[in-house]
Scaffold this motif. Sequence first.
Motif, mmCIF file in Angstrom:
data_model
loop_
_atom_site.group_PDB
_atom_site.id
_atom_site.type_symbol
_atom_site.label_atom_id
_atom_site.label_comp_id
_atom_site.label_asym_id
_atom_site.label_seq_id
_atom_site.Cartn_x
_atom_site.Cartn_y
_atom_site.Cartn_z
ATOM 1 N N ASP A 594 -27.058 -84.280 -34.122
ATOM 2 C CA ASP A 594 -27.712 -83.487 -33.084
ATOM 3 C C ASP A 594 -29.211 -83.349 -33.357
ATOM 4 O OD1 ASP A 594 -25.281 -83.189 -31.925
ATOM 5 O OD2 ASP A 594 -25.064 -81.045 -32.331
ATOM 6 N N PRO A 595 -29.987 -83.051 -32.317
ATOM 7 C CA PRO A 595 -31.417 -82.792 -32.540
ATOM 8 C C PRO A 595 -31.603 -81.570 -33.439
ATOM 9 C CG PRO A 595 -30.941 -83.110 -30.196
ATOM 10 C CD PRO A 595 -29.623 -82.976 -30.892
ATOM 11 N N LYS A 596 -32.756 -81.516 -34.110
ATOM 12 C CA LYS A 596 -33.049 -80.377 -34.959
ATOM 13 C C LYS A 596 -33.274 -79.115 -34.131
ATOM 14 C CE LYS A 596 -35.208 -82.719 -38.921
ATOM 15 N NZ LYS A 596 -36.442 -82.829 -39.749
ATOM 16 N N LEU A 597 -32.961 -77.983 -34.733
ATOM 17 C CA LEU A 597 -33.295 -76.706 -34.116
ATOM 18 C C LEU A 597 -34.805 -76.498 -34.165
ATOM 19 C CD1 LEU A 597 -30.513 -74.519 -35.775
ATOM 20 C CD2 LEU A 597 -30.561 -75.324 -33.399
ATOM 21 N N ASP A 598 -35.341 -75.787 -33.188
ATOM 22 C CA ASP A 598 -36.776 -75.559 -33.120
ATOM 23 C C ASP A 598 -37.264 -74.717 -34.293
ATOM 24 O OD1 ASP A 598 -36.915 -76.972 -30.761
ATOM 25 O OD2 ASP A 598 -36.771 -75.188 -29.486
ATOM 26 N N ASP A 599 -38.507 -74.948 -34.698
ATOM 27 C CA ASP A 599 -39.130 -74.081 -35.692
ATOM 28 C C ASP A 599 -39.520 -72.759 -35.028
ATOM 29 O OD1 ASP A 599 -41.118 -75.035 -34.057
ATOM 30 O OD2 ASP A 599 -42.554 -75.406 -35.660
ATOM 31 N N TYR A 600 -39.843 -71.753 -35.838
ATOM 32 C CA TYR A 600 -40.240 -70.471 -35.263
ATOM 33 C C TYR A 600 -41.102 -69.692 -36.248
ATOM 34 C CZ TYR A 600 -36.259 -68.635 -37.977
ATOM 35 O OH TYR A 600 -35.383 -68.302 -38.981
ATOM 36 N N LEU A 601 -41.887 -68.776 -35.688
ATOM 37 C CA LEU A 601 -42.776 -67.919 -36.456
ATOM 38 C C LEU A 601 -42.502 -66.471 -36.071
ATOM 39 C CD1 LEU A 601 -45.291 -67.482 -38.320
ATOM 40 C CD2 LEU A 601 -46.681 -67.638 -36.239
ATOM 41 N N LEU A 602 -42.144 -65.655 -37.065
ATOM 42 C CA LEU A 602 -41.909 -64.232 -36.843
ATOM 43 C C LEU A 602 -43.119 -63.451 -37.337
ATOM 44 C CD1 LEU A 602 -38.173 -63.882 -37.994
ATOM 45 C CD2 LEU A 602 -39.068 -64.344 -35.703
ATOM 46 N N THR A 603 -43.649 -62.589 -36.476
ATOM 47 C CA THR A 603 -44.814 -61.779 -36.811
ATOM 48 C C THR A 603 -44.408 -60.314 -36.900
ATOM 49 O OG1 THR A 603 -46.237 -63.327 -35.607
ATOM 50 C CG2 THR A 603 -47.153 -61.155 -36.138
ATOM 51 N N ASN A 604 -44.707 -59.696 -38.028
ATOM 52 C CA ASN A 604 -44.362 -58.289 -38.254
ATOM 53 C C ASN A 604 -45.625 -57.516 -38.615
ATOM 54 O OD1 ASN A 604 -41.575 -59.212 -38.191
ATOM 55 N ND2 ASN A 604 -41.869 -59.839 -40.316
ATOM 56 N N ILE A 605 -45.723 -56.289 -38.126
ATOM 57 C CA ILE A 605 -46.865 -55.455 -38.468
ATOM 58 C C ILE A 605 -46.364 -54.064 -38.855
ATOM 59 C CG2 ILE A 605 -48.446 -56.690 -36.940
ATOM 60 C CD1 ILE A 605 -48.257 -54.300 -35.022
ATOM 61 N N ALA A 606 -47.160 -53.370 -39.669
ATOM 62 C CA ALA A 606 -46.820 -52.006 -40.072
ATOM 63 C C ALA A 606 -48.103 -51.197 -40.205
ATOM 64 C CB ALA A 606 -46.053 -52.003 -41.388
ATOM 65 N N LEU A 607 -48.033 -49.947 -39.792
ATOM 66 C CA LEU A 607 -49.135 -49.000 -39.938
ATOM 67 C C LEU A 607 -48.625 -47.857 -40.794
ATOM 68 C CD1 LEU A 607 -52.067 -48.584 -38.931
ATOM 69 C CD2 LEU A 607 -51.120 -47.141 -37.115
ATOM 70 N N ASN A 608 -49.243 -47.651 -41.965
ATOM 71 C CA ASN A 608 -48.785 -46.659 -42.931
ATOM 72 C C ASN A 608 -49.813 -45.543 -43.082
ATOM 73 O OD1 ASN A 608 -46.444 -48.269 -43.732
ATOM 74 N ND2 ASN A 608 -47.922 -49.597 -44.759
ATOM 75 N N TYR A 609 -49.336 -44.316 -43.023
ATOM 76 C CA TYR A 609 -50.205 -43.149 -43.208
ATOM 77 C C TYR A 609 -49.632 -42.308 -44.339
ATOM 78 C CZ TYR A 609 -52.625 -38.738 -42.376
ATOM 79 O OH TYR A 609 -53.370 -37.604 -42.526
#
Length: 657
Positions: A594-609
């Motif tokens: 089968d064809p390869k699964l697509d690549d992906y980029l996960l972006t996470n952010i956090a604001l800490n006080y």
Amino acid sequence: MGTKPTTIAVLLGAMLSVSAPLQAAEATNQNATQIDETITVIGRSESTPLNIAANVNVIDAAAIEMGGATTLTDVLRGQSGIQISDSNSGAVFAMRGFSASQAANNTLILIDGRRLNNIDIAAPTINAIPLNQIERVEILSGSAGVLYGDQAVGGVINIITKAPNGAGGSVQVSAGSFDTYEGQAEGSVAINDRWRLYAAGSYNQGDNYRDHNANETSSVLGRLQYRDDLQEFFVETSYYDNHRELAGDLTLEQIEDDPRQSNATLVGAPDSYMHEMTTAARTGYQRQLSEQWALQADLNYSDTLITGLNSWGTARKDTRSLLEFMPKIIANIATDSGMLNLVTGVDLSRGESDFSSGRSNVQEQVSAYVQATVPLTQSVSYVVGGRYAEVADDLVDPQAYPDGVDLDQDAHAFELGLNYRPTANHRLYVRADENFRFAKVDEQAYTPASVVGLKPQTGRSYEAGWDWIFSGNSLRVSAYRLDLEDEIVFDSSAETPTGGSFPGANVNADASRRYGVSLDWDWQVTQAVQLGVEYNYIDAEFTDGINDGKSLSWVAEHSGRAYVSYDIYEHLQLFAEGVYTGERFIEGDDGNVDPKLDDYLLTNIALNYTRNAWLASLRVDNLFDEQYVSAGYYSAWGNGYYSGSGRAVRLTASYRF
């Protein structure tokens, strides 16, 4: 990565870690280079990463809090080349190029040295350990067959929990997307100068991203510990309870139409679920026999009951238990050239499992090992060691072995490494290590009729690395080769076992080879800004048999992670990261059909006080709502896919007293 956190990250670690006063004092000066942090994952005794001929990464409490992660899975995603597969009921972690189905058997996961890996192929429930109980996580990339034996093939993840020496604690609450609510609390008291009591608890509930995937999870832990000048003793007990609905797999078309939908109703099991309950007890003793010699021993026991209704409407009630006894002797002997370190011991274990299908197994393992780190000069040392292991299985299976079968096998491993440290902040190493793993009960019972007992999987790992810490920078580069023989895999084209309910079987596969390169760079740009980049390349393929030259499934050739931490002002910090996973063939597609699964980029952010004893954190996972496949399985009947979680927001507040 994250070895030199920004100012606020240090304050977060100081507030939420029992050992924080010392950590904060050491890390406040951003121009100072932290080099010799103590770890315990290598040598099964305390040492420092730059003194060891291996690739080791330490994620401390400050780095965890800097990222604002809420689960251990989030902490580990992308670290040290870890690739994750998640079928929406718990993640498995692959290191050094293993597929999802192999990951749980080739990556050894420990909690304070106690194995979390199961006697069957079920993945260890790593999120059973709440982050408020974790002091640090130590990741050894590469095989460790001498030190840990069975299953330490791709790497070792050792989770170190808090063992406080003073009084105090913390309370934490959080809420977020998909009706998620969580509470955590932990605290310690000093009974007197030598006795301490520690307790922790957590509760989590949420609907999760997909329909019919809600969970209700809780855990409690209690520890009593004693310490004087010559000896230490502790006794600990814990309980973990996790009830989770099963959403089932989907087709790619269903994911494109609605990735949140459940497949449970489509296969006639709208009430499918899994309920896991684990009770564990652990005790340990350590005594300093002399200035050079120490004796340690750990006794661990865990008992798990799993009930539920699978996706096809069949009820299950499975049990498993594991008893371990691990005595060892450690020596640290001063010589003219430096410290000679020796560790030798015996690992004894007895595991039992009973499945609702009628399958059962009793597995006993006995192994002995020795490892020595010998200084040649003040800057050069070598490590040498060996292990021998025997395993005996008493296996019953209604189809394959209705009258039972006894299987006796053995394996061994040797290692040799050279470590060169010309300066305090610079080192190079080369290392060769053998590894092995024995087949699990599930694997031994689902083999072709012509196979009575799978052979142990064996392998050899070769590795070289370079570490350099300079002017606020930390750089690590390593390259490796991993060769495996008789690799234990599920082959969908193999002869179906007698009475088998689905095509294929577990087999000893043809030889395979993995090449890899990793680069990890952290840069303290200013006192307020820290950057980090990690890149991992893996070339994994079969080197013999019908699939010679084909890529191993579910292994992304390229993966990486980048992050930035910025102290906006004294009390406020911004953290952002991107985790990239490249294209890969679906799990089980060994022929690369089968064809390869697509690549992906996960972006996470956090604001800490943070202010005084208070901390508030706002974290957004998958900020851009990337749609991706988090797990997938190849089948002649039709592939099954699991969708990864979409955008999720979590607000957390905690107080330390």
